[in-house]
Design a protein around this motif. Structure first.
Motif, mmCIF file in Angstrom:
data_model
loop_
_atom_site.group_PDB
_atom_site.id
_atom_site.type_symbol
_atom_site.label_atom_id
_atom_site.label_comp_id
_atom_site.label_asym_id
_atom_site.label_seq_id
_atom_site.Cartn_x
_atom_site.Cartn_y
_atom_site.Cartn_z
ATOM 1 N N HIS A 132 25.172 90.905 31.224
ATOM 2 C CA HIS A 132 24.120 91.102 32.305
ATOM 3 C C HIS A 132 23.003 90.227 32.053
ATOM 4 C CE1 HIS A 132 22.821 92.341 35.993
ATOM 5 N NE2 HIS A 132 21.777 92.919 35.569
ATOM 6 N N PRO A 133 22.307 90.529 30.902
ATOM 7 C CA PRO A 133 20.936 89.870 30.704
ATOM 8 C C PRO A 133 21.168 88.356 30.698
ATOM 9 C CG PRO A 133 21.261 91.619 29.190
ATOM 10 C CD PRO A 133 22.586 91.647 29.689
ATOM 11 N N LEU A 134 22.235 87.738 30.449
ATOM 12 C CA LEU A 134 22.640 86.326 30.203
ATOM 13 C C LEU A 134 22.689 85.904 31.835
ATOM 14 C CD1 LEU A 134 25.188 85.919 27.529
ATOM 15 C CD2 LEU A 134 22.930 85.550 27.292
ATOM 16 N N ALA A 184 39.416 92.739 35.327
ATOM 17 C CA ALA A 184 38.092 92.845 36.107
ATOM 18 C C ALA A 184 36.913 92.482 35.047
ATOM 19 C CB ALA A 184 37.841 94.071 36.548
ATOM 20 N N LEU A 185 36.994 93.030 33.841
ATOM 21 C CA LEU A 185 36.180 92.700 32.824
ATOM 22 C C LEU A 185 36.405 91.367 32.157
ATOM 23 C CD1 LEU A 185 34.225 94.019 30.693
ATOM 24 C CD2 LEU A 185 36.238 94.288 29.190
ATOM 25 N N GLY A 228 32.821 84.769 34.652
ATOM 26 C CA GLY A 228 32.212 84.300 35.536
ATOM 27 C C GLY A 228 30.873 84.204 35.088
ATOM 28 N N VAL A 229 30.190 85.218 34.294
ATOM 29 C CA VAL A 229 28.979 84.898 33.548
ATOM 30 C C VAL A 229 28.923 83.900 32.634
ATOM 31 C CG1 VAL A 229 27.175 86.136 32.252
ATOM 32 C CG2 VAL A 229 28.250 87.384 33.981
ATOM 33 N N ASP A 252 26.179 76.630 33.095
ATOM 34 C CA ASP A 252 25.475 75.702 33.869
ATOM 35 C C ASP A 252 23.820 76.104 33.598
ATOM 36 O OD1 ASP A 252 28.067 75.102 34.983
ATOM 37 O OD2 ASP A 252 27.599 76.441 36.602
ATOM 38 N N PHE A 253 23.490 77.161 33.215
ATOM 39 C CA PHE A 253 22.077 77.244 33.251
ATOM 40 C C PHE A 253 21.746 76.440 31.556
ATOM 41 C CE2 PHE A 253 19.484 79.559 29.934
ATOM 42 C CZ PHE A 253 17.992 79.398 30.659
ATOM 43 N N LEU A 254 22.544 76.518 30.640
ATOM 44 C CA LEU A 254 22.107 75.724 29.589
ATOM 45 C C LEU A 254 22.210 74.155 29.717
ATOM 46 C CD1 LEU A 254 24.330 77.650 26.728
ATOM 47 C CD2 LEU A 254 21.794 77.645 27.072
ATOM 48 N N LEU A 255 23.020 73.921 30.434
ATOM 49 C CA LEU A 255 22.959 72.411 30.855
ATOM 50 C C LEU A 255 21.808 71.879 31.639
ATOM 51 C CD1 LEU A 255 26.848 71.590 32.004
ATOM 52 C CD2 LEU A 255 25.527 71.016 29.518
ATOM 53 N N SER A 256 21.296 72.904 32.607
ATOM 54 C CA SER A 256 20.142 72.487 33.430
ATOM 55 C C SER A 256 18.777 72.654 32.839
ATOM 56 C CB SER A 256 20.349 73.177 34.771
ATOM 57 O OG SER A 256 20.297 74.502 34.720
ATOM 58 N N SER A 257 18.851 73.782 31.750
ATOM 59 C CA SER A 257 17.472 74.151 31.252
ATOM 60 C C SER A 257 16.606 73.221 30.626
ATOM 61 C CB SER A 257 17.848 75.623 30.428
ATOM 62 O OG SER A 257 18.505 75.342 29.521
ATOM 63 N N ALA A 258 17.333 72.144 30.031
ATOM 64 C CA ALA A 258 16.638 71.150 29.378
ATOM 65 C C ALA A 258 15.583 70.598 30.067
ATOM 66 C CB ALA A 258 17.647 70.048 28.765
ATOM 67 N N GLU A 259 15.647 70.642 31.361
ATOM 68 C CA GLU A 259 14.356 70.179 32.350
ATOM 69 C C GLU A 259 13.487 71.207 32.716
ATOM 70 O OE1 GLU A 259 16.638 68.613 35.734
ATOM 71 O OE2 GLU A 259 18.012 67.648 34.402
ATOM 72 N N ALA A 260 13.597 72.429 32.153
ATOM 73 C CA ALA A 260 12.700 73.572 32.698
ATOM 74 C C ALA A 260 11.400 73.162 31.715
ATOM 75 C CB ALA A 260 13.284 74.656 32.197
ATOM 76 N N PRO A 261 10.301 73.505 32.467
ATOM 77 C CA PRO A 261 9.038 73.489 31.528
ATOM 78 C C PRO A 261 9.237 74.102 30.385
ATOM 79 C CG PRO A 261 8.483 74.287 33.912
ATOM 80 C CD PRO A 261 10.252 74.375 33.739
ATOM 81 N N ALA A 262 8.786 73.602 29.180
ATOM 82 C CA ALA A 262 8.725 74.428 27.841
ATOM 83 C C ALA A 262 8.034 75.911 27.702
ATOM 84 C CB ALA A 262 8.191 73.523 27.017
ATOM 85 N N ARG A 263 7.080 76.029 28.497
ATOM 86 C CA ARG A 263 6.373 77.035 28.424
ATOM 87 C C ARG A 263 6.351 77.866 29.603
ATOM 88 N NH1 ARG A 263 3.574 77.715 23.901
ATOM 89 N NH2 ARG A 263 2.799 76.289 22.361
ATOM 90 N N LEU A 264 7.481 77.760 30.263
ATOM 91 C CA LEU A 264 7.618 78.663 31.652
ATOM 92 C C LEU A 264 7.454 80.311 30.998
ATOM 93 C CD1 LEU A 264 8.167 79.063 34.454
ATOM 94 C CD2 LEU A 264 10.510 78.995 33.860
#
Length: 135
Positions: A19-21, A52-53, A59-60, A66-78
């Motif tokens: 869930h945190p991920l 279900a588990l 799903g997560v 997808d997050f890991l692939l796109s996070s390289a573009e996130a601001p470093a100090r967000l």
């Protein structure tokens, strides 16, 4: 019985780690990480069986990938707002990496201690600095 205990533990740890991920994947966009572990039991109740588990975890995993692939573009100090205050997204990701590894190691030790074959378990990276005691 032993099987019920293992099922409950696996469900609990899966929700507690995944869930945190799931929330982290949105934190870069929303600036918020609103995890309340006290509500994990409610989430677990929705996972009535192994299918279900598995579907939830898969799903997560996709969302996380997808997050890991796109996070390289996130601001470093967000800075992300969390229930414990503001935290840089990179530090939040690192803390959840440690959290997931800790529980994974805990689960492997639990299963090993009850006679389950865990030879296929993936070793936890030594750079995480996990304590020797896991309980």
């Amino acid at each position: 019985p032993r099987a019920v205990l293992v099922t409950v533990l696996v469900c609990n740890l899966t929700v507690n780690v995944f869930h945190p991920l799931e929330l982290l994947a949105d934190a870069g966009e929303t600036g918020r990480f609103d995890w309340d572990p006290d509500l994990d039991e409610e989430r677990e109740l929705r996972l009535a069986n192994a299918s279900a588990l598995n579907a939830y975890a898969s799903g997560v995993t996709g969302v996380w990938h997808d997050f890991l692939l796109s996070s390289a573009e996130a601001p470093a100090r967000l800075v992300v707002s969390t229930p414990r205050g503001g935290l840089e997204l990179s530090a939040l990701v690192a803390s959840q990496r440690w959290h997931a590894a800790y529980h994974y190691r805990q689960l492997v030790q639990f299963l090993r201690g009850r006679g389950f074959d865990v030879r296929g378990a993936v070793p936890v990276a030594p750079d995480l600095g996990l304590p020797d005691e896991v309980f």
